[in-house]
Design a protein around this motif. Structure first.
Motif, PDB file in Angstrom:
ATOM      1  N   CYS A 178      -7.357  11.611  17.060  1.00 57.62           N
ATOM      2  CA  CYS A 178      -6.654  10.577  17.819  1.00 57.62           C
ATOM      3  C   CYS A 178      -5.243  11.061  18.118  1.00 57.62           C
ATOM      4  CB  CYS A 178      -6.628   9.271  17.032  1.00 57.62           C
ATOM      5  SG  CYS A 178      -5.897   7.919  17.981  1.00 57.62           S
ATOM      6  N   GLN A 179      -4.752  10.777  19.312  1.00 57.84           N
ATOM      7  CA  GLN A 179      -3.471  11.314  19.753  1.00 57.84           C
ATOM      8  C   GLN A 179      -2.319  10.313  19.738  1.00 57.84           C
ATOM      9  OE1 GLN A 179      -3.070  14.646  20.515  1.00 57.84           O
ATOM     10  NE2 GLN A 179      -5.122  14.736  19.665  1.00 57.84           N
ATOM     11  N   ASP A 180      -2.545   9.062  20.062  1.00 56.64           N
ATOM     12  CA  ASP A 180      -1.433   8.131  20.250  1.00 56.64           C
ATOM     13  C   ASP A 180      -1.664   6.798  19.549  1.00 56.64           C
ATOM     14  OD1 ASP A 180      -0.098   9.909  22.015  1.00 56.64           O
ATOM     15  OD2 ASP A 180      -1.403   9.257  23.646  1.00 56.64           O
ATOM     16  N   ASP A 181      -0.683   6.373  18.771  1.00 58.49           N
ATOM     17  CA  ASP A 181      -0.686   5.047  18.153  1.00 58.49           C
ATOM     18  C   ASP A 181      -1.992   4.745  17.424  1.00 58.49           C
ATOM     19  OD1 ASP A 181       1.833   4.763  19.240  1.00 58.49           O
ATOM     20  OD2 ASP A 181       1.141   3.652  20.976  1.00 58.49           O
ATOM     21  N   CYS A 182      -2.395   5.629  16.549  1.00 56.71           N
ATOM     22  CA  CYS A 182      -3.703   5.538  15.899  1.00 56.71           C
ATOM     23  C   CYS A 182      -3.631   5.098  14.440  1.00 56.71           C
ATOM     24  CB  CYS A 182      -4.400   6.893  15.952  1.00 56.71           C
ATOM     25  SG  CYS A 182      -4.566   7.549  17.613  1.00 56.71           S
ATOM     26  N   PHE A 183      -2.445   4.909  13.905  1.00 57.39           N
ATOM     27  CA  PHE A 183      -2.299   4.583  12.493  1.00 57.39           C
ATOM     28  C   PHE A 183      -2.831   3.190  12.210  1.00 57.39           C
ATOM     29  CE2 PHE A 183       0.272   3.136   8.803  1.00 57.39           C
ATOM     30  CZ  PHE A 183      -0.126   4.091   7.891  1.00 57.39           C
ATOM     31  N   ASN A 184      -3.742   3.087  11.276  1.00 57.01           N
ATOM     32  CA  ASN A 184      -4.314   1.813  10.845  1.00 57.01           C
ATOM     33  C   ASN A 184      -3.870   1.602   9.410  1.00 57.01           C
ATOM     34  OD1 ASN A 184      -5.903  -0.305   9.949  1.00 57.01           O
ATOM     35  ND2 ASN A 184      -7.703   0.382  11.062  1.00 57.01           N
ATOM     36  N   GLY A 185      -2.865   0.778   9.214  1.00 56.94           N
ATOM     37  CA  GLY A 185      -2.338   0.572   7.877  1.00 56.94           C
ATOM     38  C   GLY A 185      -1.010  -0.141   7.932  1.00 56.94           C
ATOM     39  N   ILE A 186      -0.134   0.210   6.995  1.00 57.09           N
ATOM     40  CA  ILE A 186       1.157  -0.458   6.897  1.00 57.09           C
ATOM     41  C   ILE A 186       2.244   0.560   6.602  1.00 57.09           C
ATOM     42  CG2 ILE A 186       0.995  -0.936   4.409  1.00 57.09           C
ATOM     43  CD1 ILE A 186       2.184  -3.757   5.074  1.00 57.09           C
ATOM     44  N   THR A 187       3.421   0.309   7.176  1.00 51.88           N
ATOM     45  CA  THR A 187       4.617   1.092   6.883  1.00 51.88           C
ATOM     46  C   THR A 187       5.687   0.109   6.441  1.00 51.88           C
ATOM     47  OG1 THR A 187       4.031   2.717   8.570  1.00 51.88           O
ATOM     48  CG2 THR A 187       6.307   2.720   7.804  1.00 51.88           C
ATOM     49  N   ILE A 188       6.170   0.276   5.216  1.00 54.48           N
ATOM     50  CA  ILE A 188       7.163  -0.633   4.645  1.00 54.48           C
ATOM     51  C   ILE A 188       8.476   0.125   4.476  1.00 54.48           C
ATOM     52  CG2 ILE A 188       7.762  -2.088   2.677  1.00 54.48           C
ATOM     53  CD1 ILE A 188       4.776  -2.450   2.162  1.00 54.48           C
ATOM     54  N   ASP A 189       9.505  -0.352   5.170  1.00 57.04           N
ATOM     55  CA  ASP A 189      10.823   0.291   5.119  1.00 57.04           C
ATOM     56  C   ASP A 189      11.616  -0.112   3.883  1.00 57.04           C
ATOM     57  OD1 ASP A 189      10.592   1.643   7.517  1.00 57.04           O
ATOM     58  OD2 ASP A 189      11.426  -0.021   8.675  1.00 57.04           O
ATOM     59  N   LEU A 190      11.484  -1.362   3.499  1.00 53.75           N
ATOM     60  CA  LEU A 190      12.366  -1.900   2.483  1.00 53.75           C
ATOM     61  C   LEU A 190      11.648  -2.951   1.648  1.00 53.75           C
ATOM     62  CD1 LEU A 190      15.357  -2.190   1.425  1.00 53.75           C
ATOM     63  CD2 LEU A 190      15.581  -4.044   3.086  1.00 53.75           C
ATOM     64  N   ILE A 191      11.850  -2.895   0.346  1.00 58.24           N
ATOM     65  CA  ILE A 191      11.398  -3.944  -0.569  1.00 58.24           C
ATOM     66  C   ILE A 191      12.597  -4.278  -1.434  1.00 58.24           C
ATOM     67  CG2 ILE A 191       9.837  -4.578  -2.439  1.00 58.24           C
ATOM     68  CD1 ILE A 191       7.921  -2.343  -1.441  1.00 58.24           C
ATOM     69  N   SER A 192      13.012  -5.534  -1.421  1.00 56.88           N
ATOM     70  CA  SER A 192      14.165  -5.911  -2.250  1.00 56.88           C
ATOM     71  C   SER A 192      13.948  -7.282  -2.875  1.00 56.88           C
ATOM     72  CB  SER A 192      15.459  -5.873  -1.432  1.00 56.88           C
ATOM     73  OG  SER A 192      15.385  -6.764  -0.360  1.00 56.88           O
ATOM     74  N   PRO A 193      14.474  -7.464  -4.083  1.00 56.05           N
ATOM     75  CA  PRO A 193      14.327  -8.750  -4.751  1.00 56.05           C
ATOM     76  C   PRO A 193      15.152  -9.823  -4.043  1.00 56.05           C
ATOM     77  CG  PRO A 193      15.759  -7.325  -6.025  1.00 56.05           C
ATOM     78  CD  PRO A 193      15.239  -6.510  -4.874  1.00 56.05           C
ATOM     79  N   VAL A 194      14.710 -11.061  -4.141  1.00 57.06           N
ATOM     80  CA  VAL A 194      15.476 -12.185  -3.614  1.00 57.06           C
ATOM     81  C   VAL A 194      16.420 -12.641  -4.717  1.00 57.06           C
ATOM     82  CG1 VAL A 194      15.349 -14.585  -2.849  1.00 57.06           C
ATOM     83  CG2 VAL A 194      13.687 -12.935  -2.018  1.00 57.06           C
ATOM     84  N   GLN A 195      17.682 -12.729  -4.382  1.00 60.71           N
ATOM     85  CA  GLN A 195      18.697 -13.175  -5.334  1.00 60.71           C
ATOM     86  C   GLN A 195      18.880 -14.681  -5.205  1.00 60.71           C
ATOM     87  OE1 GLN A 195      19.902 -10.897  -7.470  1.00 60.71           O
ATOM     88  NE2 GLN A 195      18.723  -9.339  -6.409  1.00 60.71           N
TER      89      GLN A 195
END
Length: 175
Positions: free
Chosen positions: A157-174
């Motif tokens: 597959c050549q373009d925009d084929c990712f099936n999943g998740i990309t998480i940039d940031l995980i932070s606790p709620v204060q």
């Protein structure tokens, strides 16, 4: 007879190699899952995480999920598109907020509303279980050992084929 021995050796090596890959992925996942459980306990299962999507076409989006005591309480979505005028400036094409009473009331451009427990469950049962013969499988842990990317891409597959998740940031709620 020599060809038979060679064939048996090749088969054994490939089977052993697959098992090692599976064990490595499983160990990586378990290590990350344990990091998640520790974070979950330390944050009282209250956190925010941000996912993103980017396309070669210039379209991109970010979704921010808020979780309090293990329940999704907010979802924010922003989509942008690069201008085609050579300035590299972006225009916002969609933006919205959902509170706890209105989760999933907007179009599903933002992806599935999942807690991180749900993300790990889907990673284990769907994304990491994709057929390795037909897909390249990815798993990264750049969020203090917690999941940052998990999914698969169909081989070729050549373009925009990712099936999943990309998480940039995980932070606790204060509080």
């Amino acid at each position: 007879m020599k060809a038979l021995y060679l064939s048996v050796i090749i088969i054994l090596i490939s089977i052993t190699g697959c098992k090692k890959d599976n064990i490595a992925n499983e160990n990586e996942f378990n290590k990350s899952y344990n990091a998640w459980l520790s974070f979950k306990k330390g944050s009282n299962n209250s956190y925010v995480y941000t996912t993103n999507f980017g396309s070669w076409t210039g379209y991109g989006s970010e979704t921010k999920i808020g979780v309090i005591n293990g329940k999704i309480t907010s979802r924010d979505f922003t989509a942008v598109r690069l201008r085609r005028d050579g300035t590299n400036k972006q225009d916002t094409v969609s933006q919205w907020h959902e509170d706890a009473d209105h989760i999933n009331t907007h179009p599903n451009d933002a992806g599935e509303s999942l807690t991180l427990d749900g993300v790990y469950q889907k990673a284990k049962t769907v994304w990491l279980k994709a057929d390795k013969k037909n897909n390249d499988i990815y798993f990264e842990t750049k969020n203090n050992g917690m999941i940052s990317s998990c999914g698969f891409v169909k081989k070729g597959c050549q373009d925009d084929c990712f099936n999943g998740i990309t998480i940039d940031l995980i932070s606790p709620v204060q509080f």
